[in-house]
Design a protein around this motif. Structure first.
Motif, mmCIF file in Angstrom:
data_model
loop_
_atom_site.group_PDB
_atom_site.id
_atom_site.type_symbol
_atom_site.label_atom_id
_atom_site.label_comp_id
_atom_site.label_asym_id
_atom_site.label_seq_id
_atom_site.Cartn_x
_atom_site.Cartn_y
_atom_site.Cartn_z
ATOM 1 N N ALA A 119 0.854 -1.190 0.000
ATOM 2 C CA ALA A 119 0.000 0.000 0.000
ATOM 3 C C ALA A 119 0.887 1.237 0.000
ATOM 4 C CB ALA A 119 -0.910 -0.007 1.226
ATOM 5 N N LYS A 120 0.259 2.402 -0.099
ATOM 6 C CA LYS A 120 1.012 3.652 -0.023
ATOM 7 C C LYS A 120 1.747 3.713 1.307
ATOM 8 C CE LYS A 120 -1.927 6.998 -0.492
ATOM 9 N NZ LYS A 120 -2.668 8.230 -0.755
ATOM 10 N N MET A 121 2.903 4.386 1.296
ATOM 11 C CA MET A 121 3.724 4.512 2.502
ATOM 12 C C MET A 121 4.019 5.985 2.754
ATOM 13 S SD MET A 121 5.409 3.139 5.007
ATOM 14 C CE MET A 121 5.491 1.413 4.567
ATOM 15 N N PHE A 122 3.763 6.429 3.983
ATOM 16 C CA PHE A 122 4.119 7.775 4.408
ATOM 17 C C PHE A 122 5.302 7.663 5.356
ATOM 18 C CE2 PHE A 122 3.877 11.667 6.901
ATOM 19 C CZ PHE A 122 3.650 12.624 5.917
ATOM 20 N N VAL A 123 6.414 8.281 5.001
ATOM 21 C CA VAL A 123 7.617 8.274 5.840
ATOM 22 C C VAL A 123 7.672 9.619 6.555
ATOM 23 C CG1 VAL A 123 10.129 8.122 5.854
ATOM 24 C CG2 VAL A 123 8.809 6.734 4.251
ATOM 25 N N PHE A 124 7.786 9.572 7.878
ATOM 26 C CA PHE A 124 7.784 10.828 8.629
ATOM 27 C C PHE A 124 9.045 10.989 9.458
ATOM 28 C CE2 PHE A 124 5.890 7.738 11.448
ATOM 29 C CZ PHE A 124 6.411 8.051 12.692
ATOM 30 N N PHE A 125 9.400 12.238 9.702
ATOM 31 C CA PHE A 125 10.562 12.538 10.534
ATOM 32 C C PHE A 125 10.178 13.364 11.752
ATOM 33 C CE2 PHE A 125 10.348 15.484 6.996
ATOM 34 C CZ PHE A 125 10.338 16.714 7.614
ATOM 35 N N LYS A 126 8.899 13.705 11.861
ATOM 36 C CA LYS A 126 8.412 14.454 13.022
ATOM 37 C C LYS A 126 7.007 13.947 13.328
ATOM 38 C CE LYS A 126 7.350 19.155 14.486
ATOM 39 N NZ LYS A 126 7.208 20.543 14.041
#
Length: 132
Positions: A119-126
């Motif tokens: 599926a779609k992936m959201f990569v976050f740093f905060k």
């Protein structure tokens, strides 16, 4: 000819420098990625399905095919414990990061006994936990 050789070495040197910086910086991402901040709802499906959906999409699609609008999230820093004090249903997760171009399975589900779907992936740093 000397000009072309000089240009070649400049590109080669810059490319090697960029690769070295990316290897040393866990948070380095392609400069073409656009950072966004979104508020997320967590849905407990009872399977290894994508569990996250934007607050807006949750309201918009809650009556129709909600799972089709869900996605996975992963921290850029794999040592981040972002759900330690998170309570689904009572809180939202506010994250800043970017959506990857390709669908995939999160790293922590690759060796799961249950089969996970890409599926779609959201990569976050905060990230920030906020009350509803």
């Amino acid at each position: 000819m000397n000009f072309l050789i000089s240009v070649f070495w400049i590109f080669l040197f810059n490319g090697l420098t960029l690769q070295k910086e990316n290897k040393n910086n866990e948070f380095a991402v392609a400069s073409s990625e656009k950072y966004i901040t979104i508020e997320l709802e967590y849905i407990i499906w009872g399977c290894e399905c994508p569990n996250w959906i934007t607050k807006e999409d949750y309201k918009k699609y809650s009556d129709t095919n909600l799972i089709a609008h869900c996605f996975y999230i992963e921290p850029a820093d794999k040592n981040t414990n972002y759900l330690e004090d998170f309570y689904p249903g009572k809180q939202l997760l506010k994250v800043t990061g970017y959506f990857e171009k390709e669908k995939r399975i999160p790293d922590d589900l690759l060796n799961s006994e249950e089969i996970a779907k890409e599926a779609k992936m959201f990569v976050f740093f905060k990230s920030e936990i906020i009350e509803k």
